[in-house]
Write a protein that holds these residues in place. Sequence first.
Motif, short mmCIF file in Angstrom:
data_model
loop_
_atom_site.label_atom_id
_atom_site.label_comp_id
_atom_site.label_asym_id
_atom_site.label_seq_id
_atom_site.Cartn_x
_atom_site.Cartn_y
_atom_site.Cartn_z
N ASP A 1 12.38 2.48 -4.78
CA ASP A 1 12.07 3.00 -6.11
C ASP A 1 10.61 3.44 -6.12
OD1 ASP A 1 11.89 3.66 -8.78
OD2 ASP A 1 12.74 1.76 -9.52
N VAL A 2 10.37 4.59 -5.49
CA VAL A 2 9.01 5.05 -5.20
C VAL A 2 8.23 5.39 -6.48
CG1 VAL A 2 7.67 6.80 -3.97
CG2 VAL A 2 9.74 5.86 -2.95
N LEU B 1 4.81 3.65 -7.51
CA LEU B 1 3.59 4.43 -7.70
C LEU B 1 2.91 4.09 -9.03
CD1 LEU B 1 1.68 6.60 -6.66
CD2 LEU B 1 3.21 8.32 -7.68
N ALA B 2 3.69 3.96 -10.09
CA ALA B 2 3.12 3.62 -11.40
C ALA B 2 2.45 2.25 -11.35
CB ALA B 2 4.20 3.65 -12.47
N LYS B 3 3.06 1.32 -10.65
CA LYS B 3 2.48 -0.03 -10.57
C LYS B 3 1.25 -0.05 -9.66
CE LYS B 3 6.77 -2.38 -11.69
NZ LYS B 3 7.87 -3.23 -11.19
N PHE B 4 1.27 0.72 -8.57
CA PHE B 4 0.08 0.80 -7.73
C PHE B 4 -1.07 1.42 -8.51
CE2 PHE B 4 2.89 0.67 -3.80
CZ PHE B 4 2.48 -0.59 -3.43
N ILE C 1 -4.65 1.76 -4.11
CA ILE C 1 -4.97 3.19 -4.01
C ILE C 1 -4.45 3.75 -2.69
CG2 ILE C 1 -6.84 4.87 -3.82
CD1 ILE C 1 -8.44 3.01 -5.75
N LEU C 2 -4.60 3.00 -1.61
CA LEU C 2 -4.08 3.46 -0.31
C LEU C 2 -2.57 3.64 -0.36
CD1 LEU C 2 -6.30 1.32 2.03
CD2 LEU C 2 -6.14 3.81 2.06
N HIS C 3 -1.87 2.67 -0.94
CA HIS C 3 -0.41 2.80 -1.05
C HIS C 3 -0.05 4.03 -1.89
CE1 HIS C 3 1.29 -0.63 1.01
NE2 HIS C 3 0.37 -1.43 0.47
N ALA C 4 -0.76 4.24 -2.99
CA ALA C 4 -0.48 5.40 -3.83
C ALA C 4 -0.72 6.70 -3.06
CB ALA C 4 -1.34 5.35 -5.10
N ALA C 5 -1.80 6.73 -2.31
CA ALA C 5 -2.10 7.94 -1.51
C ALA C 5 -1.01 8.17 -0.46
CB ALA C 5 -3.46 7.79 -0.83
N GLU C 6 -0.55 7.10 0.17
CA GLU C 6 0.51 7.24 1.17
C GLU C 6 1.81 7.74 0.54
OE1 GLU C 6 0.39 3.26 2.75
OE2 GLU C 6 -1.06 3.83 4.31
N ILE C 7 2.11 7.26 -0.66
CA ILE C 7 3.31 7.74 -1.37
C ILE C 7 3.19 9.23 -1.67
CG2 ILE C 7 4.56 7.61 -3.58
CD1 ILE C 7 3.98 4.53 -3.49
N HIS C 8 2.03 9.63 -2.19
CA HIS C 8 1.81 11.06 -2.47
C HIS C 8 1.94 11.89 -1.19
CE1 HIS C 8 0.82 10.89 -6.69
NE2 HIS C 8 -0.18 10.04 -6.49
N GLY D 1 4.66 14.93 0.16
CA GLY D 1 4.12 16.27 0.33
C GLY D 1 3.09 16.66 -0.71
N ARG D 2 2.68 15.71 -1.53
CA ARG D 2 1.65 15.97 -2.55
C ARG D 2 0.29 15.63 -1.93
NH1 ARG D 2 5.73 13.08 -5.52
NH2 ARG D 2 4.40 11.24 -5.44
N LEU D 3 -0.18 16.53 -1.08
CA LEU D 3 -1.38 16.24 -0.30
C LEU D 3 -2.65 16.23 -1.15
CD1 LEU D 3 -0.60 18.27 2.95
CD2 LEU D 3 -0.04 15.90 2.38
N GLU D 4 -2.72 17.08 -2.14
CA GLU D 4 -3.93 17.13 -2.96
C GLU D 4 -4.12 15.84 -3.77
OE1 GLU D 4 -7.57 18.47 -3.90
OE2 GLU D 4 -6.22 19.24 -2.36
N PRO D 5 -3.09 15.33 -4.46
CA PRO D 5 -3.28 14.03 -5.14
C PRO D 5 -3.60 12.90 -4.16
CG PRO D 5 -1.32 15.11 -5.99
CD PRO D 5 -1.80 15.93 -4.81
N ALA D 6 -3.02 12.96 -2.97
CA ALA D 6 -3.32 11.95 -1.95
C ALA D 6 -4.79 12.05 -1.55
CB ALA D 6 -2.42 12.14 -0.74
#
Length: 166
Positions: free
Chosen positions: A24-25, A29-32, A48-55, A59-64
Motif C-alpha cells: 500500500d505505497v 508515502l503519506a505516513k513517511f 524522507i529517504l523512504h519517501a524519495a525511494e517511493i517517488h 518514476g517521479r524523479l523530480e519529487p524524489a
Amino acid sequence: DRNAVTQVTWVYYATALVDLLRKDVDRALAKFDAASNSPDDWLAADAILHAAEIHAAAGRLEPAREALDYLLFSTKSAEGEVRALFLLAKLLRQIGDERKAEERLDVLVKRFPDSAPGLLVIRERTERAAAEEQARREAEEQARREAEEKAAAEANAGIGGTDGQR
C-alpha cells in the motif's frame, strides 16, 4: 511536547513500513511524509529517504530529487546524508545531469570516504581510471606500431626503388 511528537512520528514511521510490506505505497508515502517532521533526526531522515525511494520507483524523479535535496539541507544524520547523496547522484544520472551527479559523489567521497557507498564510488572511479589508462596505453602502442610499420614500408620502398633504377 517534544517526546509525544517523537512517539507519534515513530508510530507513523512503523506503520508506513507495514504499509510498504502490504504494497500500500500511497498510504506508506503519506505516513513517511508525516514521520519526516519528527524531532528525531534519524527518523526524519529515514522517512524522507523512504519517501524519495517511493517517488523514484514510481518514476517521479523530480519529487524524489526535491526530497533528497531537502534532506541534505535539513539532516544532522550522517547515515541519512550518505544515503541521500548516493541516491541523489543516482537520480541525477537518471535525469541526465551527469555533472551534478558527479558533484554529489565528490561530496560523498570527500566527507564519508569510509562509508559503504563512498568506498563503492572510490572503487568504481579507480576501476574506470585504470580502464581509461589501459585504453590510452593500448592506443599509444597501436599508433607506435603503425608508425614503425609505415617507416619500415617507406624504407623498403626506397630500397626497392633504388634497386629498380640500376
